[in-house]
Design an enzyme around this catalytic site. Structure first.
Site, PDB file in Angstrom:
ATOM      1  N   GLY A  70       3.509  -4.795  -2.764  1.00 37.69           N
ATOM      2  CA  GLY A  70       4.623  -4.380  -1.964  1.00 37.69           C
ATOM      3  C   GLY A  70       5.158  -5.378  -1.045  1.00 37.69           C
ATOM      4  O   GLY A  70       6.307  -5.229  -0.622  1.00 37.69           O
ATOM      5  N   ASN A 150       2.121   4.502   6.883  1.00 37.67           N
ATOM      6  CA  ASN A 150       0.927   4.234   6.070  1.00 37.67           C
ATOM      7  C   ASN A 150      -0.314   4.749   7.163  1.00 37.67           C
ATOM      8  O   ASN A 150      -1.368   4.968   6.776  1.00 37.67           O
ATOM      9  CB  ASN A 150       0.667   2.976   5.713  1.00 37.67           C
ATOM     10  CG  ASN A 150       1.325   2.035   7.012  1.00 37.67           C
ATOM     11  OD1 ASN A 150       2.402   2.068   7.316  1.00 37.67           O
ATOM     12  ND2 ASN A 150       0.587   1.149   7.281  1.00 37.67           N
ATOM     13  N   GLN A 178       3.701   4.070   0.193  1.00 38.78           N
ATOM     14  CA  GLN A 178       2.710   5.281   0.457  1.00 38.78           C
ATOM     15  C   GLN A 178       3.256   6.531  -0.181  1.00 38.78           C
ATOM     16  O   GLN A 178       2.288   7.289  -0.261  1.00 38.78           O
ATOM     17  CB  GLN A 178       2.188   5.542   1.960  1.00 38.78           C
ATOM     18  CG  GLN A 178       1.686   4.176   2.518  1.00 38.78           C
ATOM     19  CD  GLN A 178       0.146   4.036   2.204  1.00 38.78           C
ATOM     20  OE1 GLN A 178      -0.615   4.872   1.488  1.00 38.78           O
ATOM     21  NE2 GLN A 178      -0.588   2.893   2.425  1.00 38.78           N
ATOM     22  N   SER A 198       3.749  -0.502  -4.711  1.00 39.78           N
ATOM     23  CA  SER A 198       2.752  -1.134  -4.635  1.00 39.78           C
ATOM     24  C   SER A 198       1.546  -0.737  -5.931  1.00 39.78           C
ATOM     25  O   SER A 198       1.258   0.387  -5.876  1.00 39.78           O
ATOM     26  CB  SER A 198       1.983  -1.611  -3.539  1.00 39.78           C
ATOM     27  OG  SER A 198       0.760  -2.326  -3.743  1.00 39.78           O
ATOM     28  N   HIS A 200      -1.638  -1.181  -6.234  1.00 44.43           N
ATOM     29  CA  HIS A 200      -3.087  -0.704  -5.891  1.00 44.43           C
ATOM     30  C   HIS A 200      -3.160   0.480  -4.952  1.00 44.43           C
ATOM     31  O   HIS A 200      -4.314   0.802  -4.757  1.00 44.43           O
ATOM     32  CB  HIS A 200      -3.881  -1.883  -5.344  1.00 44.43           C
ATOM     33  CG  HIS A 200      -3.346  -2.242  -3.910  1.00 44.43           C
ATOM     34  ND1 HIS A 200      -3.988  -2.147  -2.695  1.00 44.43           N
ATOM     35  CD2 HIS A 200      -2.366  -3.087  -3.478  1.00 44.43           C
ATOM     36  CE1 HIS A 200      -3.437  -2.638  -1.502  1.00 44.43           C
ATOM     37  NE2 HIS A 200      -2.267  -2.985  -1.962  1.00 44.43           N
ATOM     38  N   THR A 236       5.902 -17.035 -14.271  1.00 41.14           N
ATOM     39  CA  THR A 236       5.394 -16.223 -15.432  1.00 41.14           C
ATOM     40  C   THR A 236       4.529 -15.005 -15.004  1.00 41.14           C
ATOM     41  O   THR A 236       4.002 -14.937 -13.993  1.00 41.14           O
ATOM     42  CB  THR A 236       4.230 -17.385 -16.088  1.00 41.14           C
ATOM     43  OG1 THR A 236       4.721 -18.396 -16.633  1.00 41.14           O
ATOM     44  CG2 THR A 236       3.442 -16.811 -17.440  1.00 41.14           C
ATOM     45  N   CYS A 324      -4.605  -3.909   7.842  1.00 37.82           N
ATOM     46  CA  CYS A 324      -4.062  -5.102   8.191  1.00 37.82           C
ATOM     47  C   CYS A 324      -4.253  -5.334   9.732  1.00 37.82           C
ATOM     48  O   CYS A 324      -4.454  -6.472  10.221  1.00 37.82           O
ATOM     49  CB  CYS A 324      -2.742  -5.341   8.060  1.00 37.82           C
ATOM     50  SG  CYS A 324      -1.998  -4.387   6.637  1.00 37.82           S
TER      51      CYS A 324
HETATM   52  N1  PLP Z   1       3.943  -0.984   3.018  1.00 42.22           N
HETATM   53  C1  PLP Z   1       3.107  -0.093   3.084  1.00 42.22           C
HETATM   54  C2  PLP Z   1       3.688   1.212   4.003  1.00 42.22           C
HETATM   55  C3  PLP Z   1       1.860  -0.250   3.061  1.00 42.22           C
HETATM   56  O1  PLP Z   1       0.962   0.520   3.422  1.00 42.22           O
HETATM   57  C4  PLP Z   1       1.333  -1.618   2.307  1.00 42.22           C
HETATM   58  C5  PLP Z   1      -0.054  -1.751   2.452  1.00 42.22           C
HETATM   59  O2  PLP Z   1      -0.929  -1.582   3.247  1.00 42.22           O
HETATM   60  C6  PLP Z   1       2.399  -2.379   2.147  1.00 42.22           C
HETATM   61  C7  PLP Z   1       3.675  -2.198   2.365  1.00 42.22           C
HETATM   62  C8  PLP Z   1       1.819  -3.571   1.464  1.00 42.22           C
HETATM   63  O3  PLP Z   1       1.526  -3.577   0.071  1.00 42.22           O
HETATM   64  P1  PLP Z   1       0.762  -4.767  -0.649  1.00 42.22           P
HETATM   65  O4  PLP Z   1      -0.466  -4.565  -0.408  1.00 42.22           O
HETATM   66  O5  PLP Z   1       0.991  -4.349  -2.154  1.00 42.22           O
HETATM   67  O6  PLP Z   1       1.429  -6.020  -0.350  1.00 42.22           O
END
Ligand code: PLP
Length: 389
Positions: A70, A150, A178, A198, A200, A236, A324
């Protein structure tokens, strides 16, 4: 009991997704750019994944650019449009509740001479479309507003913002990390030019994501190198990751149709249980426009860090705001932007549900929480702590 209520941070890889990826680590190891049979097999799998990913969001395969996640997709969207449209203008509009990937990218661009307007949100974390319209000038080249937050799960009026952007000839990016798989999602209905996704967060692997880049968007690559991804993302490809993301996206409709109503019911049970058992608690986020799986509570008179540790001891994994930001003492920028007082914001807990969560897990949490909160409040207020059960 071990309970995972942190699916907004990351999700487990779906076993079917893992099974699809596995051959691409060992047997099918060719480089998709190679012309020989090893490469061609892998190239085919890559293009099939692109088709699945595109179909899941109503896009065309050539509008999908695979990225490392993401964060990279967001950086590419914002920087790519900003640089390519410098001759047209230097103004970007975003919101106060964006993920740091958006806010910090905009801050970087501000250092390069772009002007950034950060529109505020209301007490529910919602952006007002009129305020976005008022922020736009004839120098505006990009609007970047997330689809769903998020931390509190508020879903923004993205389709309306997209319609506004289009009517003014401004490119529109939405961070949909999200929201995809949680709310109805077709790029045409949302009037978006770019979205970031994203792997994961949707039961796919970590380190893979995609940028949807609508045909015709004036955009330039932010990295130099080989011609992969039609020159839009050189390097790659993470083939196994891409195959996994394709599989995860092919399964999104199941999550939306079957899982979302079930999660919404678990969420309702959580809110009902917490607010009926615990005094002085506030539910953060929009009362109706919200994701089915995220709920955020603020508990007066305690620190989220202590709450998370106590819950962890009981086997419950949750989060304080975003992953984070955890570890940092500063309260979440999202909660502060919603006007929640600092002291209350410090006692905020995010629970994010996923496909394997059960009613029994919710009930276990509701059983454990009242004592934990009472004890931490007693400690924080200097009173003798009641014995823990
Ligand atoms: N944007 C939002 C709203 C998210 O919740 C997150 C992940 O915490 C990201 C972006 C970042 O995604 P990634 O972990 O794949 O870099």
């Amino acid at each position: 009991m071990r309970v995972y209520f942190d699916h907004a941070a990351t999700t487990p890889v779906d076993p079917a997704v893992f099974a699809a990826m596995e051959p691409f680590f060992t047997r099918e190891f060719g480089n998709p750019s190679s012309g020989h049979s090893f490469g061609r097999t892998v190239k085919k799998a890559l293009e099939e994944a692109r088709e699945k990913a595109a179909a899941a969001i109503g896009a065309q395969p050539d509008e999908i650019v695979f990225t490392s996640g993401g964060t990279e997709a967001i950086n590419m969207a914002i920087r790519g449009v900003a640089r390519a449209n410098r001759d047209r203008g230097n103004h970007i509009v975003t919101s106060a509740v964006e993920h740091h990937a958006v806010l910090d990218t905009c801050r970087d661009l501000a250092g390069e001479g772009f002007e950034v307007t950060v529109v505020p949100v209301d007490e529910y974390g919602m952006v007002n479309v009129e305020e976005v319209a008022a922020a736009v000038t004839d120098r505006t080249i990009l609007i970047s507003i997330m689809h769903a937050n998020n931390e509190v799960g508020t879903v923004q009026p993205v389709a309306q913002i997209g319609a506004l952007a289009r009517s003014r000839g401004i490119f529109f990016h939405s961070d949909t990390v999200q929201s995809v798989g949680k709310v109805p999602f077709r790029v045409d209905d949302l009037h978006v030019d770019m979205v970031s996704i994203s792997g994961h967060k949707i039961y796919g692997p970590k380190g893979i994501g995609l940028l949807y880049l609508r045909r015709g968007v004036r955009w330039q690559s932010v990295a130099a190198g080989g011609g992969q991804e039609r020159g839009r993302r050189p390097g790659t490809e993470n083939v196994a990751g891409i195959v996994g993301l394709g599989e995860a996206m092919a399964r999104l409709s199941v999550h939306l149709e079957r899982e979302a109503p079930r999660l919404a019911e678990l969420r309702r049970r959580l809110i009902e249980g917490v607010t009926s058992r615990i005094p002085d608690v506030r539910v953060n986020g929009h009362p109706t426009e919200h994701l089915p799986n995220i709920v955020n509570f603020s508990f007066a008179g305690l620190e989220a860090e202590a709450l998370l540790i106590s819950l962890d001891i009981k086997g419950i994994a949750a989060s304080a705001g975003s992953a984070c930001a955890s570890g940092a003492l500063e309260p979440s920028h999202v909660l502060l932007a919603m006007g929640i007082p600092r002291e209350l914001a410090r006692g905020s807990l995010r629970l994010s549900l996923g496909k394997d969560n059960t009613e029994a897990e919710v009930d276990y949490f509701l059983d454990v929480l009242p004592d934990v909160v009472a004890r931490l409040r007693a400690v924080a207020s200097g009173a003798a702590a009641p014995p823990s059960r």
